[in-house]
Design a protein around this motif. Structure first.
Motif, short mmCIF file in Angstrom:
data_model
loop_
_atom_site.label_atom_id
_atom_site.label_comp_id
_atom_site.label_asym_id
_atom_site.label_seq_id
_atom_site.Cartn_x
_atom_site.Cartn_y
_atom_site.Cartn_z
N SER A 20 0.96 -1.07 -0.05
CA SER A 20 -0.06 0.10 0.05
C SER A 20 0.98 1.46 0.04
CB SER A 20 -0.96 -0.17 1.16
OG SER A 20 -2.00 -1.01 1.01
N TRP A 21 1.97 1.29 0.76
CA TRP A 21 2.87 2.49 0.70
C TRP A 21 3.35 2.54 -0.59
CZ3 TRP A 21 7.66 4.24 -0.16
CH2 TRP A 21 7.98 5.31 0.42
N ALA A 22 3.92 1.63 -1.04
CA ALA A 22 4.65 1.68 -2.28
C ALA A 22 3.64 2.05 -3.29
CB ALA A 22 5.14 0.00 -2.70
N LEU A 23 2.44 1.67 -3.55
CA LEU A 23 1.33 2.20 -4.68
C LEU A 23 1.40 3.73 -4.40
CD1 LEU A 23 -0.95 -0.92 -4.41
CD2 LEU A 23 0.38 -0.34 -6.29
N ASP A 24 1.28 4.07 -3.32
CA ASP A 24 1.01 5.50 -3.02
C ASP A 24 2.30 6.40 -3.36
OD1 ASP A 24 -1.60 5.29 -2.01
OD2 ASP A 24 -0.86 5.38 0.16
N GLU A 25 3.29 5.75 -3.19
CA GLU A 25 4.82 6.43 -3.71
C GLU A 25 4.50 6.48 -5.03
OE1 GLU A 25 8.64 8.09 -3.38
OE2 GLU A 25 6.60 8.05 -2.19
N ALA A 26 4.27 5.26 -5.78
CA ALA A 26 4.30 4.97 -7.12
C ALA A 26 3.39 6.04 -7.69
CB ALA A 26 3.86 3.66 -7.66
N ASP A 27 2.08 6.35 -7.08
CA ASP A 27 1.41 7.41 -7.60
C ASP A 27 1.93 8.88 -7.83
OD1 ASP A 27 -1.02 6.50 -8.64
OD2 ASP A 27 -2.21 6.80 -6.77
N ARG A 28 2.58 9.09 -6.96
CA ARG A 28 3.30 10.56 -6.73
C ARG A 28 4.42 10.41 -7.74
NH1 ARG A 28 2.51 10.05 -1.07
NH2 ARG A 28 4.28 8.83 -0.88
N THR A 29 4.99 9.29 -8.21
CA THR A 29 6.36 9.32 -9.05
C THR A 29 6.16 8.88 -10.37
OG1 THR A 29 7.12 7.49 -7.87
CG2 THR A 29 7.79 9.44 -6.89
N ALA A 30 5.00 8.17 -10.62
CA ALA A 30 4.77 7.54 -11.95
C ALA A 30 5.98 6.56 -12.14
CB ALA A 30 4.82 8.63 -13.01
N THR A 31 5.96 5.60 -10.88
CA THR A 31 7.19 4.61 -11.05
C THR A 31 6.36 3.47 -11.06
OG1 THR A 31 8.55 6.05 -9.78
CG2 THR A 31 9.13 3.70 -9.82
N PRO A 32 6.63 2.30 -11.64
CA PRO A 32 6.04 0.85 -11.87
C PRO A 32 6.41 0.26 -10.56
CG PRO A 32 8.04 1.15 -13.39
CD PRO A 32 7.79 2.55 -12.98
N VAL A 33 5.63 -0.74 -10.22
CA VAL A 33 5.87 -1.37 -8.82
C VAL A 33 6.06 -2.89 -9.42
CG1 VAL A 33 4.70 -2.23 -6.77
CG2 VAL A 33 4.60 0.17 -7.32
N GLU A 34 6.84 -3.66 -8.58
CA GLU A 34 7.01 -5.21 -8.86
C GLU A 34 6.87 -5.80 -7.32
OE1 GLU A 34 10.27 -8.58 -10.05
OE2 GLU A 34 10.49 -6.27 -10.61
N LEU A 35 5.71 -6.73 -7.38
CA LEU A 35 5.96 -7.66 -6.06
C LEU A 35 6.85 -8.76 -6.20
CD1 LEU A 35 3.01 -6.21 -6.10
CD2 LEU A 35 2.10 -8.18 -4.99
N LEU A 36 7.71 -8.90 -5.33
CA LEU A 36 8.85 -10.18 -5.48
C LEU A 36 8.36 -11.18 -4.41
CD1 LEU A 36 11.44 -10.80 -6.60
CD2 LEU A 36 12.75 -9.73 -4.89
#
Length: 290
Positions: A20-36
């Protein structure tokens, strides 16, 4: 290829908080997210087979359980953050080794912990080791939901990492449109000197000057950012843990990548990973310079 935010994910509640934290950060920075997901069973199975135990894990486990867990997490992320590119990867390796290797080409590593302790189970040891050895900033997300308008706190010292910590923290505060609180704490004098008149508890001009110079650079670079700078005669771990109670993010650094650094991430950083009341970022690599 754009660097990704890598989330250590195993389907637990604390790894979901990290996502959840990573997705909010991705929203601010337009950065893709990968679950490992690190599937450690193939690595551990040979040793497990040497002792009496229940039947070994069926081969279908990976497809039925691991893949299903990741698919559900990706689908949920797509519903809550539809503009973010979210993928999932399973690797057959120890979690620590997999996350450290993936950090070489990552924007951030994001990990969750149970409550405010790293001693509650194996995942805590993974967090501690990854925070020590990663090649990019590592975010450790604790339970709880800090206020959206709370400040970002940066803890700095006289090490070379201080400028990177300030750069990361200032960028985070600016992106979140919240104040930046910069804390430089000098441990109190103890021992024989503690009872002498020389101990005043007040920072002298020469002691403060390097800190004030760093703060000036941040103010000049981010003129619209509200900045509060504090020079304290207090143990850094105590001062920063107290500051984390009213912060939404606490940013600290490390002192290089020496051979002993894995167990000696720094007493202050280790304390904060365990006891901070908000997410903690351990900054490793050089970020955009001020």
């Amino acid at each position: 290829m754009q660097k990704r935010i890598i989330v250590g994910y195993d389907g637990s509640a604390y790894s979901h908080a990290a996502l959840s934290w990573a997705l909010d950060e991705a929203d601010r920075t337009a950065t893709p997210v990968e679950l490992l997901y690190a599937d450690e069973w193939p690595v551990l199975a040979p040793a497990a087979s040497m002792v009496p135990s229940p039947a070994l894990r069926p081969e279908s486990y990976a497809a039925e359980v691991i893949t299903g867990t990741l698919d559900r997490a990706v689908a949920q992320a797509g519903r809550t953050h539809p503009l973010i590119d979210v993928t999932a990867t399973t690797v057959r390796a120890h979690a620590t080794a997999a996350l450290i290797e993936r950090s070489r080409h990552a924007h951030l590593i994001v990990l969750g912990v149970r409550g405010r302790s790293l001693v509650s189970g194996l995942f805590g040891s993974v967090v501690s080791a990854v925070a020590a050895h990663a090649h990019c900033p590592v975010v450790v997300v604790h339970a709880g939901d800090p206020p959206a308008n709370a400040a970002v706190v940066a803890g700095v010292d006289d090490s070379a990492a201080a400028s990177d910590v300030l750069a990361f923290a200032a960028q985070q505060a600016a992106a979140r449109k919240v104040p930046l609180r910069i804390i430089r704490a000098w441990p109190p004098v103890t021992g024989l000197w503690e009872q002498t008149p020389i101990v005043t508890g007040v920072m002298t001009g020469p002691e403060r000057r390097p800190f004030d110079d760093m703060v000036t650079v941040v103010r000049d670079t981010f003129p619209d950012l509200q900045i509060e700078a504090e020079a304290l005669r207090e143990h850094p771990a105590a001062a920063l843990a107290a500051a984390s109670v009213t912060a939404q993010l606490l940013v600290v650094g490390t002192r290089g990548r020496g051979a002993l650094r894995g167990l000696l991430l720094g007493s202050t950083s280790q304390h904060l990973l365990r006891h901070a009341a908000c997410p903690v970022v351990v900054v490793h690599d050089i970020v955009d310079q001020l």
